[in-house]
Design a protein around this motif. Sequence first.
Motif, mmCIF file in Angstrom:
data_model
loop_
_atom_site.group_PDB
_atom_site.id
_atom_site.type_symbol
_atom_site.label_atom_id
_atom_site.label_comp_id
_atom_site.label_asym_id
_atom_site.label_seq_id
_atom_site.Cartn_x
_atom_site.Cartn_y
_atom_site.Cartn_z
ATOM 1 N N PRO A 129 22.559 18.399 45.238
ATOM 2 C CA PRO A 129 23.151 19.580 44.587
ATOM 3 C C PRO A 129 23.739 19.285 43.203
ATOM 4 N N THR A 130 23.407 18.139 42.589
ATOM 5 C CA THR A 130 24.064 17.736 41.342
ATOM 6 C C THR A 130 23.939 18.788 40.251
ATOM 7 N N SER A 131 22.741 19.330 40.045
ATOM 8 C CA SER A 131 22.561 20.295 38.955
ATOM 9 C C SER A 131 23.388 21.554 39.185
ATOM 10 N N TYR A 132 23.476 21.994 40.437
ATOM 11 C CA TYR A 132 24.296 23.170 40.696
ATOM 12 C C TYR A 132 25.781 22.857 40.520
ATOM 13 N N GLU A 133 26.178 21.662 40.931
ATOM 14 C CA GLU A 133 27.589 21.273 40.745
ATOM 15 C C GLU A 133 27.944 21.210 39.270
ATOM 16 N N ASN A 134 27.002 20.725 38.437
ATOM 17 C CA ASN A 134 27.232 20.715 36.995
ATOM 18 C C ASN A 134 27.381 22.133 36.446
ATOM 19 N N TYR A 135 26.535 23.023 36.948
ATOM 20 C CA TYR A 135 26.627 24.427 36.535
ATOM 21 C C TYR A 135 27.979 25.007 36.936
ATOM 22 N N HIS A 136 28.378 24.732 38.142
ATOM 23 C CA HIS A 136 29.637 25.274 38.656
ATOM 24 C C HIS A 136 30.823 24.775 37.824
ATOM 25 N N ARG A 137 30.744 23.532 37.335
ATOM 26 C CA ARG A 137 31.833 22.972 36.538
ATOM 27 C C ARG A 137 31.950 23.644 35.168
ATOM 28 N N ILE A 138 30.809 23.954 34.547
ATOM 29 C CA ILE A 138 30.878 24.508 33.187
ATOM 30 C C ILE A 138 30.923 26.029 33.163
ATOM 31 N N TYR A 139 30.664 26.659 34.290
ATOM 32 C CA TYR A 139 30.546 28.120 34.324
ATOM 33 C C TYR A 139 31.883 28.788 34.019
ATOM 34 N N VAL A 140 31.826 29.778 33.150
ATOM 35 C CA VAL A 140 32.974 30.635 32.849
ATOM 36 C C VAL A 140 32.543 32.065 33.132
ATOM 37 N N PRO A 141 33.261 32.799 33.970
ATOM 38 C CA PRO A 141 32.834 34.172 34.299
ATOM 39 C C PRO A 141 32.661 35.021 33.050
ATOM 40 N N GLU A 142 31.678 35.914 33.127
ATOM 41 C CA GLU A 142 31.409 36.795 31.996
ATOM 42 C C GLU A 142 32.564 37.761 31.786
ATOM 43 N N GLY A 143 32.789 38.086 30.529
ATOM 44 C CA GLY A 143 33.792 39.090 30.213
ATOM 45 C C GLY A 143 33.242 40.487 30.400
ATOM 46 N N HIS A 144 34.082 41.451 30.196
ATOM 47 C CA HIS A 144 33.681 42.856 30.292
ATOM 48 C C HIS A 144 33.754 43.490 28.909
ATOM 49 N N PRO A 145 32.946 44.493 28.658
ATOM 50 C CA PRO A 145 33.024 45.170 27.360
ATOM 51 C C PRO A 145 34.426 45.722 27.132
ATOM 52 N N PRO A 146 34.868 45.757 25.878
ATOM 53 C CA PRO A 146 36.196 46.339 25.595
ATOM 54 C C PRO A 146 36.271 47.762 26.123
ATOM 55 N N LYS A 147 37.423 48.121 26.605
ATOM 56 C CA LYS A 147 37.593 49.467 27.148
ATOM 57 C C LYS A 147 37.400 50.493 26.038
ATOM 58 N N ALA A 148 36.623 51.488 26.331
ATOM 59 C CA ALA A 148 36.312 52.506 25.330
ATOM 60 C C ALA A 148 37.511 53.418 25.091
ATOM 61 N N GLU A 149 37.647 53.833 23.865
ATOM 62 C CA GLU A 149 38.655 54.844 23.527
ATOM 63 C C GLU A 149 38.208 56.189 24.102
ATOM 64 N N PRO A 150 39.145 57.101 24.335
ATOM 65 C CA PRO A 150 38.747 58.420 24.845
ATOM 66 C C PRO A 150 37.708 59.083 23.943
ATOM 67 N N ARG A 151 36.604 59.529 24.573
ATOM 68 C CA ARG A 151 35.496 60.218 23.908
ATOM 69 C C ARG A 151 34.804 59.362 22.843
ATOM 70 N N GLU A 152 35.006 58.049 22.881
ATOM 71 C CA GLU A 152 34.317 57.154 21.942
ATOM 72 C C GLU A 152 32.823 57.186 22.220
ATOM 73 N N PRO A 153 31.987 57.179 21.170
ATOM 74 C CA PRO A 153 30.536 57.161 21.407
ATOM 75 C C PRO A 153 30.148 56.023 22.339
ATOM 76 N N LEU A 154 29.229 56.318 23.233
ATOM 77 C CA LEU A 154 28.877 55.360 24.285
ATOM 78 C C LEU A 154 28.189 54.136 23.698
ATOM 79 N N ARG A 155 28.567 52.965 24.209
ATOM 80 C CA ARG A 155 27.910 51.712 23.855
ATOM 81 C C ARG A 155 26.952 51.313 24.971
ATOM 82 N N VAL A 156 25.866 50.613 24.597
ATOM 83 C CA VAL A 156 24.857 50.230 25.583
ATOM 84 C C VAL A 156 25.436 49.286 26.634
ATOM 85 N N ASN A 157 26.301 48.359 26.245
ATOM 86 C CA ASN A 157 26.853 47.437 27.247
ATOM 87 C C ASN A 157 27.734 48.164 28.256
#
Length: 606
Positions: free
Chosen positions: A383-411
């Motif tokens: 499992p070495t390659s997966y363990e290496n992945y697990h060590r460097i992995y940083v969870p993905e962020g979320h798109p910034p919260k949209a302002e009220p009625r802000e034009p929609l972003r694809v993300n």
Amino acid sequence: MDTKIGSLDACKPACCDLGSPPSNGTVSTILNSVPSTFLDSFEASLGRHVARRLVQIGVTDVFSVPGDFNLTLLDHLIAEPGLNNIGCCNELNAGYAADGYARSRGVGACVVTFSVGGLSVLNAIAGAYSENLPVICIVGGPNSNDYGTNRILHHTIGLSDFSQELRCFQTVTCYQAVVKNLEDAHEQIDTAISTALKESKPVYISISCNLAGLPHPSFSREPVPFSLAPKWSNKMGLEAAVEAAAELLNKAVKPVLLGGPKMRVAKACDAFVELADACCYALAVMPSGKGLVPEDHPHFIGTYWGAVSTAFCAEIVESADAYLFAGPIFNDYSSVGYSLLLKKEKAIIVQPERVMIGNGPQFGCVLMKDFLRELAKRLKRNPTSYENYHRIYVPEGHPPKAEPREPLRVNVLFQHIQKMLSSKTAVIAETGDSWFNCQKLKLPRACGYEFQMQYGSIGWSVGATLGYAQAVPEKRVIACIGDGSFQVTAQDVSTMIRCGQRSIIFLINNGGYTIEVEIHDGPYNVIKNWNYTGLIDAIHNGHGKCWTTKVHCEEELIEAIEKATGAKKDCLCFLEVIVHKDDTSKELLEWGSRVSAANSRPPNPQ
């Protein structure tokens, strides 16, 4: 210099191995209990024989466009109780629908008329050929008496030679049958269908218009159940390939596994997962292999797509000291303009019937699924390659919260599409930025996923959505389609409504061909804006169940999705999502610049 896979240094064509039979080690019999009864003359016609054969192999819907050369044939096809005719708006979409149907059912079929219909469906058949899909393309041909007579027929290019259509299909099908007499019709049709199933490629069957309604003694009984001879691995070759692969992988410190699109044609997806379970290597997919491997597997690390891979996936793959690719296709798109940082001597390439070990030996007549299952018994847990992945992995962020009625972003849009996915849904991604945004979706187990990466024909997804939804009505298809692609094939939303389908179409309106803008911009990439919801309302015309809405901001998106999955869950739902013309994924920006560089290479010195 190192020989690299998917690089400018070594651009070799992908292996064109044939597919495997539906089952392993035994004769595949389809519909294995058919009563041996004599049929009346109508039921014993050539057309009814074709219909029964289609039903036997699992086709219950055929996509058609009528024309004077196929009308009698259609009469006999629709008379078959187990076969449903889906009339399409044009032949191109009928072909795309058969493609989408084959992705779910394993085989699809379309029926068109001679020449004007055949040449129109040709592009879709070429796409099915590139994606290794068994699509049976049936053409109503000229009257058998007109062959060789020097007569000029309508629907032709004005020559007495009727072979133009046949010659066009010869390059995009694995078998061509021109049925112009009853004596060998039974043999020609059975050979064509069995070849499509064995090779997992489209076939062409032309049936003279005056023969479809005629009986023949070879059709007088219910047909013998369809069966395919099994394929077997060469035992010595299999053992040698497994031994060589195990030696390379067991010596490696951090090997990885990667699944590619040809696992489907090899029917090796389960065997690949068994191998992953046994060896515990990090497990990734190539972009066109997405959906073939369960993404909830404990060692799954995402999509390997060179510079536009899932976060941290490319680093693990390209730093590995050995990699096994099962069913890959290395083209300019999947290699991001031939920029993959892979070395051939570290790679084991497993194609449906061939295994290549680094710079060393190659083993033919070795079935992928047999090889993967035997290899699973010989590999040490690592499992070495997966363990290496697990060590460097940083969870993905979320798109910034949209302002009220802000034009929609694809993300933000795809953040909400992610929440819609379940085992009861399937995603269809159109050619364009949807390739990259849908690639980042995390698929729940049993959630379907399809896109056409090898051929990349814009507009494919409309017909494919029609066909896929017809094949698996229990799933709700979520189609992500750009406005430019939609303008190519929009008409067959009409057929979806007529068939009572419940798909959800996200029409992403950004004013042009965004993927082509990022490869090479110009005024030709700007298109005329349509009132897309108005168009679908006109197509609906009060008949059938269809609901449309325009979405400009996140608040409207949330409300629309709630309605589409709630009060309108039994309707075809069309959501026109309006976004900024420059709102693209970062992956498309990177990919487009690299593909552009590959396209613009100067000629080699002569």
